[in-house]
Scaffold this motif. Structure first.
Motif, mmCIF file in Angstrom:
data_model
loop_
_atom_site.group_PDB
_atom_site.id
_atom_site.type_symbol
_atom_site.label_atom_id
_atom_site.label_comp_id
_atom_site.label_asym_id
_atom_site.label_seq_id
_atom_site.Cartn_x
_atom_site.Cartn_y
_atom_site.Cartn_z
ATOM 1 N N UNK A 165 -5.111 4.251 1.104
ATOM 2 C CA UNK A 165 -5.102 5.702 1.304
ATOM 3 C C UNK A 165 -6.238 6.099 2.223
ATOM 4 N N UNK A 166 -5.889 6.527 3.459
ATOM 5 C CA UNK A 166 -6.888 6.966 4.414
ATOM 6 C C UNK A 166 -7.065 8.473 4.382
ATOM 7 N N UNK A 167 -7.766 8.988 5.396
ATOM 8 C CA UNK A 167 -8.011 10.429 5.441
ATOM 9 C C UNK A 167 -6.726 11.216 5.673
ATOM 10 N N UNK A 168 -5.884 10.732 6.575
ATOM 11 C CA UNK A 168 -4.665 11.458 6.923
ATOM 12 C C UNK A 168 -3.414 10.603 6.820
ATOM 13 N N UNK A 169 -3.584 9.308 6.508
ATOM 14 C CA UNK A 169 -2.460 8.386 6.463
ATOM 15 C C UNK A 169 -2.492 7.589 5.163
ATOM 16 N N UNK A 170 -1.334 7.089 4.803
ATOM 17 C CA UNK A 170 -1.206 6.194 3.655
ATOM 18 C C UNK A 170 -0.380 4.993 4.090
ATOM 19 N N UNK A 171 -0.870 3.770 3.778
ATOM 20 C CA UNK A 171 -0.145 2.558 4.152
ATOM 21 C C UNK A 171 0.242 1.787 2.896
ATOM 22 N N UNK A 172 1.499 1.391 2.840
ATOM 23 C CA UNK A 172 1.991 0.555 1.753
ATOM 24 C C UNK A 172 2.225 -0.835 2.325
ATOM 25 N N UNK A 173 1.455 -1.818 1.860
ATOM 26 C CA UNK A 173 1.492 -3.170 2.426
ATOM 27 C C UNK A 173 2.059 -4.141 1.399
ATOM 28 N N UNK A 174 3.092 -4.897 1.792
ATOM 29 C CA UNK A 174 3.719 -5.886 0.923
ATOM 30 C C UNK A 174 3.981 -7.153 1.732
ATOM 31 N N UNK A 175 4.514 -8.212 1.061
ATOM 32 C CA UNK A 175 4.760 -9.464 1.781
ATOM 33 C C UNK A 175 6.233 -9.871 1.785
ATOM 34 N N UNK A 176 7.131 -8.921 1.561
ATOM 35 C CA UNK A 176 8.560 -9.196 1.728
ATOM 36 C C UNK A 176 9.292 -7.875 1.916
#
Length: 475
Positions: A327-338
């Motif tokens: 969770x960044x200031x203005x962005x959200x990243x969902x990181x997975x491996x499949x």
């Protein structure tokens, strides 16, 4: 440049010259006597080869060398695969074999033996030493036990059990423990060096196949192969053909199919969201997401690791990490491996956050992309990124991997025909496969930074396997 020993090193490292490149310059100015001797003998070897080639042209004609190379490829490897690169890699073996091992009619002597008979009284001492060394050498599969960078490599003959420390600076910069090379190793006055070597080393699995087939050719299953058998030209050529087949397989095999513990193809996936409300509100909401652990700070991000109960592959694991939410200031990243995990976690995040965030973009990197990046980074001159994990995190990672290896001892392994490693250790038929697996683990550990490695010596002991010990290094 005239640089003082206590001046800053001009390379920009910030260290004193005497402790940086000055130390290298000093070692270069005073090379090791054994390395110097090996290099001098290699120079004599080049001169000897040129003299033998001139003798061959005068005695047998200009076509002799082409005929010799045809004999070297008597199994037709290069015609079958039509790979110029494979032929180039095998070429370093072809000339020494033609000069020192190929029998010539009618008496069956080699070219070197014929030439020596005619010039016995005019032979220089070093040339006599080299001819004796070639006559005493044999072609075999030499496994790298340890490497002294800039000096040489400790080798163990996979077939005979002989040990040598080969003085060869160039190969010491590229070879790694448990690599194998197909080579003639020469020894003169106690100094060993490569008389000839195939241009492509092989990793453990390909080497295991070649070694087993070479033993079958020599009609030996477990005991050491007699050195005299490895001096027989037809056996030498058969082993060269086997090695070429291993190289061809290595060069043409598809990239490995990597999977996560759910059995999904390994694809690093990132889903990018735009925040529509303040970050603090999103952080509070994410705390209630099922499986989300307590958040941690990672530079400017708030990171939530998302888990699920149990593990499909490792029954002893309490949970499985399925993704990471940054969770960044203005962005959200969902990181997975499949892709499957990405689709499921993205759907959960969208449902949980509702109008707080809006999906924007997905990026993916598959196995082939990762391998290409790894190859590029291997040749990159850029310094590694700063900000290494703290010692506490590395200690936790080592402990987790230690626990995994301890559980592995009692896990059914498909590569061991479904046996556990402990059970395979009690089976004479499976011990060689088990030893190969443990060697591969150890090779993987050697590639990690020292602070990340785990000690595998106790696993060798637990399985009652003889751990390979490197030959002693020259002083």
């Amino acid at each position: 440049m005239n640089i003082g020993r206590n001046d800053p090193c001009p390379c920009g490292s910030g260290r004193k010259y005497k402790k940086c490149h000055g130390a290298q310059d000093t070692s270069a100015a005073a090379p090791r006597p054994d390395v110097t001797r090996a290099n001098a003998l290699k120079t004599v070897d080049i001169d000897l080869s040129e003299r033998l080639l001139r003798f061959a042209r005068l005695r047998f004609g200009a076509e002799w060398l082409d005929d010799a190379f045809d004999a070297f490829d008597s199994y037709g490897t290069f015609e079958i695969v039509e790979d110029g690169e494979l032929e180039r890699l095998a070429a370093p073996l072809s000339l020494p074999w033609s000069l020192h091992f190929m029998p010539l009619p009618p008496a069956g002597l080699t070219l070197a033996e014929l030439w020596r008979r005619e010039r016995t009284r005019r032979l220089r001492p070093d040339m006599r030493l080299l001819l004796d060394a070639y006559a005493a050498s044999w072609l075999s599969i030499w496994e790298v036990a340890s490497v002294a960078r800039g000096v040489g490599t400790a080798l163990v003959d996979t077939l005979t059990g002989e040990q040598r420390f080969v003085h060869d600076v160039s190969s010491s910069e590229t070879l790694e423990p448990y690599d194998s090379v197909l080579a003639f190793v020469l020894t003169c006055d106690g100094v060993s060096f490569f008389g000839a070597a195939h241009g492509q080393p092989l990793p453990l699995r390909e080497t295991d196949f070649v070694a087993r087939e070479a033993r079958r050719l020599c009609r030996v299953r477990t005991r050491p192969v007699a050195i005299d058998k490895l001096r027989i030209p037809p056996i030498q050529l058969a082993i060269v053909a086997l090695w070429n087949a291993g190289v061809w397989k290595l060069r043409t095999q598809p990239p490995p199919v990597m999977q996560n513990t759910d059995g999904d193809p390994f694809v690093l996936t990132t889903d990018d969201f735009e925040l529509l409300v303040p970050r603090e509100r999103v952080a509070r909401r994410l705390r209630s997401l099922e499986g989300a652990m307590e958040p941690e700070a990672d530079r400017d991000d708030i990171v939530f690791v998302v888990t699920k109960e149990g593990n499909a592959l490792h029954s002893q694991w309490d949970n499985t990490i399925i993704g990471r939410i940054a969770l960044g200031r203005k962005r959200l990243r969902v990181e997975t491996n499949s892709t499957r995990r990405a689709d499921a976690l993205r759907a959960r995040v969208e449902a949980h956050l509702g109008a707080m965030a809006r999906f924007r973009l997905r990026t993916e990197a598959n196995t082939a992309d990762l391998l290409e990046q790894a190859r590029a980074s291997t040749h990159s001159t850029k310094e590694p990124a700063k900000g290494a994990p703290p010692p506490e995190a590395l200690a936790m990672l080592r402990e987790l991997r230690e626990r995994h290896m301890a559980a592995w001892l009692d896990t059914s392994i498909p590569a061991l025909d479904g046996l556990t490693p402990r059970a395979a250790a009690r089976s004479p038929r499976m011990r060689s496969k088990l030893k190969l697996l443990v060697k591969e683990f150890e090779r993987g550990e050697a590639r990690l930074p020292p602070e990340e490695r785990i000690d595998l010596s106790r696993f060798w002991l637990a399985l009652e396997l003889d751990r390979p010990s490197p030959p002693s290094k020259p002083r």
